[in-house]
Design a protein around this motif. Structure first.
Motif, mmCIF file in Angstrom:
data_model
loop_
_atom_site.group_PDB
_atom_site.id
_atom_site.type_symbol
_atom_site.label_atom_id
_atom_site.label_comp_id
_atom_site.label_asym_id
_atom_site.label_seq_id
_atom_site.Cartn_x
_atom_site.Cartn_y
_atom_site.Cartn_z
ATOM 1 N N LEU A 126 -18.312 -34.982 10.320
ATOM 2 C CA LEU A 126 -18.359 -34.865 8.861
ATOM 3 C C LEU A 126 -19.557 -35.613 8.295
ATOM 4 O O LEU A 126 -20.114 -35.220 7.273
ATOM 5 C CB LEU A 126 -17.061 -35.400 8.233
ATOM 6 N N ASP A 127 -19.983 -36.678 8.958
ATOM 7 C CA ASP A 127 -21.160 -37.400 8.469
ATOM 8 C C ASP A 127 -22.469 -36.813 8.992
ATOM 9 O O ASP A 127 -23.522 -37.441 8.849
ATOM 10 C CB ASP A 127 -21.063 -38.924 8.683
ATOM 11 N N GLU A 164 -17.123 -35.515 22.224
ATOM 12 C CA GLU A 164 -15.818 -35.371 21.571
ATOM 13 C C GLU A 164 -15.909 -34.528 20.294
ATOM 14 O O GLU A 164 -14.893 -33.988 19.838
ATOM 15 C CB GLU A 164 -15.235 -36.753 21.246
ATOM 16 N N MET A 193 -26.345 -19.800 8.804
ATOM 17 C CA MET A 193 -25.900 -20.918 9.640
ATOM 18 C C MET A 193 -24.386 -21.034 9.575
ATOM 19 O O MET A 193 -23.769 -20.794 8.543
ATOM 20 C CB MET A 193 -26.574 -22.217 9.242
ATOM 21 N N ILE A 240 -21.580 -23.769 10.513
ATOM 22 C CA ILE A 240 -21.430 -25.185 10.852
ATOM 23 C C ILE A 240 -19.952 -25.466 11.094
ATOM 24 O O ILE A 240 -19.107 -25.182 10.254
ATOM 25 C CB ILE A 240 -22.004 -26.064 9.724
ATOM 26 N N VAL A 278 -17.415 -28.225 11.370
ATOM 27 C CA VAL A 278 -17.319 -29.637 10.982
ATOM 28 C C VAL A 278 -16.107 -30.264 11.676
ATOM 29 O O VAL A 278 -14.963 -29.907 11.399
ATOM 30 C CB VAL A 278 -17.175 -29.787 9.453
ATOM 31 N N PRO A 305 -13.516 -33.256 12.313
ATOM 32 C CA PRO A 305 -12.955 -34.247 11.391
ATOM 33 C C PRO A 305 -13.080 -35.666 11.924
ATOM 34 O O PRO A 305 -12.108 -36.293 12.320
ATOM 35 C CB PRO A 305 -11.492 -33.812 11.273
ATOM 36 N N VAL A 306 -14.295 -36.158 11.919
ATOM 37 C CA VAL A 306 -14.543 -37.514 12.416
ATOM 38 C C VAL A 306 -15.836 -38.019 11.788
ATOM 39 O O VAL A 306 -16.729 -37.235 11.453
ATOM 40 C CB VAL A 306 -14.654 -37.495 13.967
ATOM 41 N N LEU A 307 -15.904 -39.318 11.582
ATOM 42 C CA LEU A 307 -17.167 -39.986 11.232
ATOM 43 C C LEU A 307 -17.623 -40.749 12.466
ATOM 44 O O LEU A 307 -16.829 -41.490 13.046
ATOM 45 C CB LEU A 307 -16.970 -40.973 10.074
ATOM 46 N N VAL A 348 -15.321 -19.588 4.891
ATOM 47 C CA VAL A 348 -14.739 -20.902 5.170
ATOM 48 C C VAL A 348 -13.462 -20.653 5.948
ATOM 49 O O VAL A 348 -12.625 -19.864 5.522
ATOM 50 C CB VAL A 348 -14.422 -21.670 3.870
ATOM 51 N N ALA A 362 -10.521 -22.857 8.060
ATOM 52 C CA ALA A 362 -10.053 -24.203 8.393
ATOM 53 C C ALA A 362 -8.940 -24.132 9.423
ATOM 54 O O ALA A 362 -8.067 -23.278 9.345
ATOM 55 C CB ALA A 362 -9.537 -24.891 7.135
ATOM 56 N N THR A 398 -13.369 -27.395 10.755
ATOM 57 C CA THR A 398 -13.575 -26.540 9.589
ATOM 58 C C THR A 398 -14.895 -25.806 9.769
ATOM 59 O O THR A 398 -15.933 -26.437 9.998
ATOM 60 C CB THR A 398 -13.611 -27.378 8.296
ATOM 61 N N LEU A 441 -17.875 -23.577 8.311
ATOM 62 C CA LEU A 441 -18.549 -23.231 7.058
ATOM 63 C C LEU A 441 -19.739 -22.335 7.393
ATOM 64 O O LEU A 441 -20.645 -22.745 8.130
ATOM 65 C CB LEU A 441 -19.065 -24.498 6.356
ATOM 66 N N TYR A 468 -22.924 -20.087 5.979
ATOM 67 C CA TYR A 468 -23.821 -19.930 4.833
ATOM 68 C C TYR A 468 -24.916 -18.913 5.129
ATOM 69 O O TYR A 468 -25.501 -18.928 6.221
ATOM 70 C CB TYR A 468 -24.510 -21.264 4.487
#
Lengths: 216, 216
Positions: free
Chosen positions: A12-13, A33, A169, A171, A173, A175-177, A201, A203, A208, A210, A212
């Motif tokens: 996510l980051d 991971e 694209m 992407i 995502v 779910p981790v920082l 989108v 989920a 998730t 995404l 575009y």
């Protein structure tokens, strides 16, 4: 003519790999991971010569992506497996074994001419020394009506983005920082804007997606 | 006790403000446009004393967020409006006018003690010099059973993330790449991982909302 697209998993980051890559962690600490969502999917396992696996929307999505790509572009570091003692060896082996999961012609951006390698299962590795536009031209010719996918790494994706050549694209995502590592979007643009249209989108608990379209 | 949460709009490439902020562009070049999705919504317009506006899922989402927050924490730069000649003036006015849109107690992190300001419409600005945990304690007391929202900027959000105090984040992803500016996630963690659970995804043409619970 198909689209030029990339798909990639980020935290996510915004990191596609963790810090401090080494032999044990070719995607950096915590990098592998990020991809946990994909390893169990049936379409992914099939590509890697394994049976079984989960089906469902995530699986449908990546199966569709696999099927849509008629050729792939990647950087030399991705070809040879990221960091390691082979990093500066222009004749390093493919990291992907004798039966790579791509199963289409792959065009590897490099500064070192090298003979095309025909692998098992339909993958070929051709080495392109004339830059990203030449690689795209060759990949488009090989892909026919299908899409050309940019597999990475981040620098290669950024080069194509900067050149305004990317159509789409996707992407994933996770779910981790992870806080540190290799960013997907790192100074990839001169000051300016790239307008996008979010076209899908999807989920699931593990990821998730995404998608575009890039407005031209 | 409610949650500690933040919500914020970012570009797809992770920027919450553009480069080169100045008087004309307090959110940097291209920064204001990230928020285009919100300006026309009924709940947003109401908060800003205006009538009319669009209803629908985006509007429902932000109305629910507004209603859930019983107190807000923000940095001093956000209080006084980001960059400008007042930037280093500890007694700068609130950037938000006489009738700010918050309508709950706001706790401003600062190094300079200052009298609490009671504004029109229910907003108060209290200034907290004892750090983020003290601000959270005061905000929780003011919020009662409701949530405490961190309004920003990025550095304040990062401080609360680093301290492991955030329960939930709601990220509004604008469909644009801006390439430069202020990142939401910038070296906010020591090497390590923060596991998240994606609890809501809501997509509209103008924006994609991603809500995550932070696993403790």
């Amino acid at each position: 003519m198909g689209k030029l697209r990339f798909e990639i998993t980020t935290s996510l980051d915004g990191f596609i790999a963790g810090p401090d890559p080494d032999l044990e962690h070719p995607l950096g600490v915590g990098g592998r991971e990020l991809h946990n969502w994909v390893f169990g999917l049936k379409a992914f396992r099939e590509r890697h010569g394994e049976s079984g696996g989960e089906t469902g929307p995530d699986d449908d999505l990546i199966r569709e992506s696999f099927d849509a790509s008629g050729a792939i572009i990647m950087g030399r570091r991705m070809f040879s497996g990221g960091s390691g003692p082979w990093e500066d060896d222009p004749n390093a082996d493919a990291w992907w074994g004798d039966d790579p999961p791509f199963r289409v012609p792959v065009f590897v951006l490099t500064h070192h001419p090298r003979e095309t390698m025909a692998m098992q299962g339909g993958t070929t590795f051709a080495f392109v020394t004339e830059g990203i536009e030449a690689a795209l031209e060759q990949a488009r010719a090989a892909a026919g009506d299908k899409d050309v996918g940019i597999s990475g790494g981040a620098e290669v994706i950024q080069q194509y983005l900067r050149a305004g050549l990317v159509d789409e694209m996707l992407i994933h995502v996770s779910p981790v920082l992870i806080g540190q590592g290799v960013r997907l979007f790192e100074n990839h643009l001169e000051p300016g804007r790239v307008e996008l249209e979010c076209t899908q989108v999807l989920a699931s608990p593990a990821v998730t997606h995404l998608r575009y379209r890039i407005a031209k």
